[in-house]
Design a protein around this motif. Structure first.
Motif, PDB file in Angstrom:
ATOM      1  N   PHE A 149      30.852  45.601 -18.724  1.00 51.62           N
ATOM      2  CA  PHE A 149      29.589  46.011 -19.332  1.00 51.62           C
ATOM      3  C   PHE A 149      29.612  47.479 -19.749  1.00 51.62           C
ATOM      4  CE2 PHE A 149      27.879  42.638 -16.390  1.00 51.62           C
ATOM      5  CZ  PHE A 149      27.483  41.764 -17.386  1.00 51.62           C
ATOM      6  N   ARG A 150      28.699  47.824 -20.626  1.00 50.65           N
ATOM      7  CA  ARG A 150      28.447  49.220 -20.937  1.00 50.65           C
ATOM      8  C   ARG A 150      26.986  49.359 -21.357  1.00 50.65           C
ATOM      9  NH1 ARG A 150      30.535  51.368 -26.768  1.00 50.65           N
ATOM     10  NH2 ARG A 150      29.379  49.937 -28.102  1.00 50.65           N
ATOM     11  N   SER A 151      26.503  50.569 -21.333  1.00 49.18           N
ATOM     12  CA  SER A 151      25.152  50.878 -21.807  1.00 49.18           C
ATOM     13  C   SER A 151      25.265  51.682 -23.093  1.00 49.18           C
ATOM     14  CB  SER A 151      24.382  51.686 -20.751  1.00 49.18           C
ATOM     15  OG  SER A 151      24.214  50.939 -19.571  1.00 49.18           O
ATOM     16  N   TYR A 152      24.331  51.439 -24.016  1.00 51.01           N
ATOM     17  CA  TYR A 152      24.418  52.104 -25.317  1.00 51.01           C
ATOM     18  C   TYR A 152      23.043  52.069 -25.970  1.00 51.01           C
ATOM     19  CZ  TYR A 152      26.554  53.341 -29.845  1.00 51.01           C
ATOM     20  OH  TYR A 152      26.905  53.959 -31.016  1.00 51.01           O
ATOM     21  N   HIS A 153      22.596  53.212 -26.442  1.00 54.00           N
ATOM     22  CA  HIS A 153      21.316  53.316 -27.164  1.00 54.00           C
ATOM     23  C   HIS A 153      20.146  52.737 -26.362  1.00 54.00           C
ATOM     24  CE1 HIS A 153      23.113  53.865 -31.488  1.00 54.00           C
ATOM     25  NE2 HIS A 153      23.490  54.799 -30.629  1.00 54.00           N
ATOM     26  N   GLY A 154      20.180  52.937 -25.053  1.00 56.91           N
ATOM     27  CA  GLY A 154      19.095  52.464 -24.204  1.00 56.91           C
ATOM     28  C   GLY A 154      19.199  51.019 -23.775  1.00 56.91           C
ATOM     29  N   SER A 178      24.742  40.412 -35.490  1.00 54.49           N
ATOM     30  CA  SER A 178      25.659  41.235 -34.687  1.00 54.49           C
ATOM     31  C   SER A 178      25.890  42.560 -35.383  1.00 54.49           C
ATOM     32  CB  SER A 178      26.968  40.492 -34.416  1.00 54.49           C
ATOM     33  OG  SER A 178      27.582  40.094 -35.622  1.00 54.49           O
ATOM     34  N   ASP A 179      27.137  42.874 -35.683  1.00 61.25           N
ATOM     35  CA  ASP A 179      27.468  44.233 -36.084  1.00 61.25           C
ATOM     36  C   ASP A 179      26.932  44.636 -37.453  1.00 61.25           C
ATOM     37  OD1 ASP A 179      29.784  42.179 -36.231  1.00 61.25           O
ATOM     38  OD2 ASP A 179      30.092  43.473 -37.967  1.00 61.25           O
ATOM     39  N   TRP A 180      26.568  43.670 -38.304  1.00 65.46           N
ATOM     40  CA  TRP A 180      26.117  44.061 -39.650  1.00 65.46           C
ATOM     41  C   TRP A 180      24.713  44.634 -39.656  1.00 65.46           C
ATOM     42  CZ3 TRP A 180      21.661  41.747 -41.114  1.00 65.46           C
ATOM     43  CH2 TRP A 180      21.334  40.532 -40.509  1.00 65.46           C
ATOM     44  N   HIS A 181      23.946  44.403 -38.610  1.00 67.75           N
ATOM     45  CA  HIS A 181      22.557  44.854 -38.594  1.00 67.75           C
ATOM     46  C   HIS A 181      22.497  46.350 -38.249  1.00 67.75           C
ATOM     47  CE1 HIS A 181      18.281  45.120 -37.724  1.00 67.75           C
ATOM     48  NE2 HIS A 181      18.128  43.902 -38.215  1.00 67.75           N
ATOM     49  N   PRO A 182      21.790  47.163 -39.017  1.00 72.22           N
ATOM     50  CA  PRO A 182      21.799  48.612 -38.782  1.00 72.22           C
ATOM     51  C   PRO A 182      21.207  49.028 -37.440  1.00 72.22           C
ATOM     52  CG  PRO A 182      20.129  48.008 -40.419  1.00 72.22           C
ATOM     53  CD  PRO A 182      20.978  46.794 -40.193  1.00 72.22           C
ATOM     54  N   ARG A 183      20.398  48.163 -36.815  1.00 73.88           N
ATOM     55  CA  ARG A 183      19.802  48.518 -35.533  1.00 73.88           C
ATOM     56  C   ARG A 183      20.483  47.819 -34.361  1.00 73.88           C
ATOM     57  NH1 ARG A 183      13.638  47.367 -35.616  1.00 73.88           N
ATOM     58  NH2 ARG A 183      13.834  48.296 -33.550  1.00 73.88           N
ATOM     59  N   TRP A 184      21.533  47.060 -34.644  1.00 72.32           N
ATOM     60  CA  TRP A 184      22.183  46.339 -33.550  1.00 72.32           C
ATOM     61  C   TRP A 184      22.830  47.334 -32.586  1.00 72.32           C
ATOM     62  CZ3 TRP A 184      21.433  42.234 -31.167  1.00 72.32           C
ATOM     63  CH2 TRP A 184      22.390  41.691 -30.299  1.00 72.32           C
ATOM     64  N   PRO A 185      22.553  47.200 -31.273  1.00 71.55           N
ATOM     65  CA  PRO A 185      22.941  48.258 -30.335  1.00 71.55           C
ATOM     66  C   PRO A 185      24.415  48.317 -29.973  1.00 71.55           C
ATOM     67  CG  PRO A 185      21.882  46.455 -29.166  1.00 71.55           C
ATOM     68  CD  PRO A 185      21.728  46.163 -30.641  1.00 71.55           C
ATOM     69  N   ALA A 186      25.175  47.264 -30.169  1.00 70.84           N
ATOM     70  CA  ALA A 186      26.541  47.259 -29.654  1.00 70.84           C
ATOM     71  C   ALA A 186      27.421  48.311 -30.316  1.00 70.84           C
ATOM     72  CB  ALA A 186      27.158  45.872 -29.814  1.00 70.84           C
ATOM     73  N   GLY A 187      27.254  48.515 -31.610  1.00 74.53           N
ATOM     74  CA  GLY A 187      27.953  49.601 -32.275  1.00 74.53           C
ATOM     75  C   GLY A 187      29.400  49.332 -32.635  1.00 74.53           C
ATOM     76  N   TYR A 188      29.846  48.076 -32.635  1.00 77.48           N
ATOM     77  CA  TYR A 188      31.209  47.740 -33.029  1.00 77.48           C
ATOM     78  C   TYR A 188      31.218  46.285 -33.496  1.00 77.48           C
ATOM     79  CZ  TYR A 188      31.143  45.590 -28.456  1.00 77.48           C
ATOM     80  OH  TYR A 188      30.782  44.835 -27.369  1.00 77.48           O
ATOM     81  N   MET A 196      28.809  35.491 -24.697  1.00 80.12           N
ATOM     82  CA  MET A 196      28.110  35.263 -23.442  1.00 80.12           C
ATOM     83  C   MET A 196      27.207  36.459 -23.159  1.00 80.12           C
ATOM     84  SD  MET A 196      31.228  33.872 -21.077  1.00 80.12           S
ATOM     85  CE  MET A 196      32.146  32.381 -21.454  1.00 80.12           C
ATOM     86  N   GLY A 197      26.208  36.252 -22.334  1.00 77.95           N
ATOM     87  CA  GLY A 197      25.350  37.352 -21.932  1.00 77.95           C
ATOM     88  C   GLY A 197      24.076  37.447 -22.734  1.00 77.95           C
ATOM     89  N   ALA A 198      23.282  38.465 -22.428  1.00 76.48           N
ATOM     90  CA  ALA A 198      21.915  38.574 -22.945  1.00 76.48           C
ATOM     91  C   ALA A 198      21.846  38.887 -24.428  1.00 76.48           C
ATOM     92  CB  ALA A 198      21.154  39.646 -22.154  1.00 76.48           C
ATOM     93  N   TYR A 199      22.933  39.416 -25.007  1.00 75.93           N
ATOM     94  CA  TYR A 199      22.861  39.868 -26.393  1.00 75.93           C
ATOM     95  C   TYR A 199      23.614  38.949 -27.343  1.00 75.93           C
ATOM     96  CZ  TYR A 199      21.187  43.905 -23.863  1.00 75.93           C
ATOM     97  OH  TYR A 199      20.470  44.719 -23.011  1.00 75.93           O
ATOM     98  N   GLY A 200      23.910  37.738 -26.902  1.00 74.70           N
ATOM     99  CA  GLY A 200      24.575  36.766 -27.747  1.00 74.70           C
ATOM    100  C   GLY A 200      23.671  35.592 -28.062  1.00 74.70           C
TER     101      GLY A 200
END
Length: 209
Positions: A149-154, A178-188, A196-200
């Protein structure tokens, strides 16, 4: 009720310090963290009767604790159907999926990360698929690997670029955004297959609304 985009944080009390829901509830894009119960159920309590479906999707349930070690993360006591999809149930201090399952008729867990929790169940109908469960769990597509895991942009409990849970969810499901959205937090960037997980998953766009 249908509840979305909310947080329940840092509550303390005797029991049910996080969130208590009756059967038939639909909950998505929620963050339930750092709640402390001196007795039981620091995180989420799901209960309800037969013929009711409760859904928990795209939620982070983390670092909750209780004094009786039951229901620190998610406590399920229902004779209905419970569907948990694309959640991160992690680092809860107590019985885990972060949960205790008391004879539910049917519990289905999909695309979910269950890590850092003890798991206790007396129910054989629990099914887990395409999920990352610490210690392993029988089922299609399940893995047992540090989710990294990591934390990014809150946002907490995002997957790092080298996480084994990236693009490892149900192959029939694509991430909604996912990554194409300008506000998507993952950043890659990563592929379209559901993480898997909360952001998928197909509903993950709810995090950027």
């Amino acid at each position: 009720p249908t509840i979305t985009n909310f947080s329940v944080r840092r509550n303390t009390g005797h029991s049910d310090t996080g969130l208590a829901l009756m059967g038939g509830s639909v909950v998505s894009h929620c963050v339930v963290t750092d709640n402390v119960a001196s007795y039981e159920i620091g995180g989420i309590y799901l209960t309800g009767g037969r013929d009711l479906e409760t859904r928990l999707t795209n939620c982070v349930v983390a670092r909750n604790s209780d004094g009786w070690q039951r229901g620190a993360g998610v406590y399920i006591r229902s004779s209905g159907t419970v569907n948990i999809a694309n959640c991160a149930i992690v680092d809860n201090v107590g019985i885990g999926l972060g949960s205790y399952l008391n004879s539910p008729e049917s519990v289905h867990v999909l695309n979910t990360i269950v890590w850092g929790n003890a798991v206790e169940t007396n129910d054989l109908s629990l099914t887990v698929a395409y999920s990352n469960v610490e210690g392993g769990w029988e089922g299609d597509g399940n893995i047992n690997a540090d989710p990294i895991f990591r934390s990014y942009h809150g946002f907490e409990y995002l997957l790092a670029p080298d996480s084994p849970a990236l693009d490892a969810g149900d192959p029939s499901i694509e991430d909604g955004v996912s990554d194409w959205h300008p506000r998507w937090p993952a950043g890659y960037p990563n592929d379209a297959r559901s993480d898997m997980g909360a952001y998928g998953g197909s509903g993950n766009i709810g995090w950027v609304h």
